[in-house]
Design an enzyme around this catalytic site. Structure first.
Site, PDB file in Angstrom:
ATOM      1  NE  ARG A  15      -1.908  -1.569   3.403  1.00  0.00           N
ATOM      2  CZ  ARG A  15      -2.516  -1.612   4.817  1.00  0.00           C
ATOM      3  NH1 ARG A  15      -3.673  -1.254   5.237  1.00  0.00           N
ATOM      4  NH2 ARG A  15      -1.677  -2.427   5.738  1.00  0.00           N
ATOM      5  CE  LYS A  75       0.715  -2.286   9.696  1.00  0.00           C
ATOM      6  NZ  LYS A  75      -0.385  -2.347  10.327  1.00  0.00           N
ATOM      7  CE1 TYR A  94      -5.466   2.532  10.445  1.00  0.00           C
ATOM      8  CE2 TYR A  94      -4.483   2.196   8.372  1.00  0.00           C
ATOM      9  CZ  TYR A  94      -5.591   2.493   9.110  1.00  0.00           C
ATOM     10  OH  TYR A  94      -6.673   2.368   8.241  1.00  0.00           O
ATOM     11  CG  HIS A  96      -2.175  -0.628  15.143  1.00  0.00           C
ATOM     12  ND1 HIS A  96      -3.425  -0.591  15.644  1.00  0.00           N
ATOM     13  CD2 HIS A  96      -2.221  -0.657  13.938  1.00  0.00           C
ATOM     14  CE1 HIS A  96      -4.288  -0.719  14.378  1.00  0.00           C
ATOM     15  NE2 HIS A  96      -3.482  -0.320  13.433  1.00  0.00           N
ATOM     16  CD  GLU A 118      -3.562   3.294  15.613  1.00  0.00           C
ATOM     17  OE1 GLU A 118      -2.588   3.490  16.611  1.00  0.00           O
ATOM     18  OE2 GLU A 118      -3.483   3.727  14.585  1.00  0.00           O
ATOM     19  CG  ASP A 270      -3.448  -4.269  13.894  1.00  0.00           C
ATOM     20  OD1 ASP A 270      -4.236  -4.669  14.624  1.00  0.00           O
ATOM     21  OD2 ASP A 270      -3.646  -3.940  12.516  1.00  0.00           O
TER      22      ASP A 270
END
Length: 370
Positions: A15, A75, A94, A96, A118, A270
């Site tokens: 991505r 990511k 993101y 996490h 997120e 994740d």
């Protein structure tokens, strides 16, 4: 503002954080966008298309990070990127954090401003930047689960939808949110016998109303989980607590109660995973077996369908990215409560309660910075 879009370097992550259409919108607002060479190729967007949209191409990841005031990624940064992130740089991706302490500490040490997709949250508690990837991951969980139920891949050897005269597979989904709902839709559409569990009775009522007849709803508790696991062929973990570590709903001892060849797909991996025995895997090496139970725990499942995922993600993130670029992170977060909730780490301080609690580290109110 100067915006950098680096190429993702996580295993098989194809991505990219910004489409050429996104570049066009940002440049229309007067911003400079630098895209690392080949960053979009995995999603079907070559450098030339970015240049035509108004981006400038940087040859290396180092140059891309070095020039940018705001980094837009997909990511979380991984170890080779830690040293590239600068003090006061805004990183929008993101993260996490609650599932990985070394990343949290590295971002604190960097002095950067970390705004996590997120935990951006609307007044109705929905998570607009998590939704598109949750939709993809939920649907993929069934696609992958169906594949790994095949005997050559060490599953039970059962066809998800069955055939006339032979029962379909039984699919159990832990969590009735976006991931769980999309997983249930896919599994039901393929003809499986589906059970979806959630702790919210209003949510179960809603799902009972909208789902087809081959989807049953159950209250989620340890007793019901233990009762159901022995009779189900595919179990999908789809539990999310925004910004915090996922609870373990399936524990190590429960594996012995499952039929050999049962497949577990933990979409929550994740965020630490809701299946105790799950640990993050990659698209290159996606599965492992414990007690004859196959675990599929790829932490970036949507990365396998990058064209779909990149378009879906940019559709959701771009309006927020434009606000951040137009106003700067501080003013944008003062004006928009949704963005404010996305702030996780600012200049060395943890400003999101769930992350601080995950590691027993000090929490600083975000209002001190705004």
């Amino acid at each position: 503002m100067i915006i950098g879009v680096p190429k993702e370097i996580k295993n098989n992550e194809n991505r990219v954080a910004l489409t050429p259409a996104g570049v066009k919108e940002l440049t229309k607002h007067g911003h400079e966008v630098f895209v690392q060479s080949t960053a979009g190729e995995g999603s079907g967007f070559p450098d030339q298309v970015y240049q035509e949209a108004g981006a400038k191409i940087k040859a290396t990841i180092e140059e891309t990070y070095d020039v940018a005031e705001m980094i837009i990624k997909v990511k979380e940064p991984i170890e080779p990127e830690y040293g590239l992130i600068k003090k006061d740089q805004l990183v929008f991706t993101y993260f996490h954090f609650a599932s990985y302490e070394p990343l949290t500490k590295a971002m604190m040490d960097s002095g950067a401003v970390c705004l996590a997709y997120e935990t951006v949250e609307k007044p109705d508690r929905s998570l607009p930047l998590l939704v598109p990837m949750s939709e993809v991951a939920g649907r993929m969980s069934i696609q992958e689960g169906a594949k790994y139920l095949e005997k050559p891949l060490q599953g039970r050897g059962i066809l998800l939808g069955g055939v006339p005269g032979v029962r379909p597979a039984k699919v159990m989904i832990l969590g009735g949110g976006v991931v769980g709902t999309n997983a249930a839709k896919m599994a039901a559409g393929m003809g499986a016998d589906v059970t979806i569990l959630d702790v919210s009775l209003p949510r179960l009522r809603y799902l009972d109303d909208v789902m087809p007849a081959n989807v049953n709803t159950f209250m989620s508790n340890e007793y019901n989980v233990r009762e159901l696991i022995s009779s189900h062929d595919l179990i999908v973990g789809a539990v999310l607590i925004p910004g915090a570590k996922a609870p373990h709903l399936i524990t190590r001892d429960m594996l012995k109660e499952m039929t050999p060849g049962t497949v577990l797909v933990d979409v929550a991996v994740d965020q630490g995973g809701c299946i105790e025995t799950c640990k993050p895997t990659t698209h290159q090496d996606p599965t492992f077996i414990i007690d004859d139970v196959l675990h599929y725990c790829v932490a970036n499942m949507p990365g396998a369908v990058p064209y779909t995922s990149t378009l879906a993600l940019t559709n959701a993130t771009l309006p927020y990215a434009i606000q951040l670029a137009n106003k700067g992170w501080k003013k944008a977060c003062q004006d928009n409560e949704e963005l404010k909730l996305g702030l996780n780490v600012i200049q060395g301080d943890i400003v999101y309660q769930g992350v601080a609690e995950a590691f027993g580290m000090p929490y600083t109110s975000v209002d001190q910075y705004l």
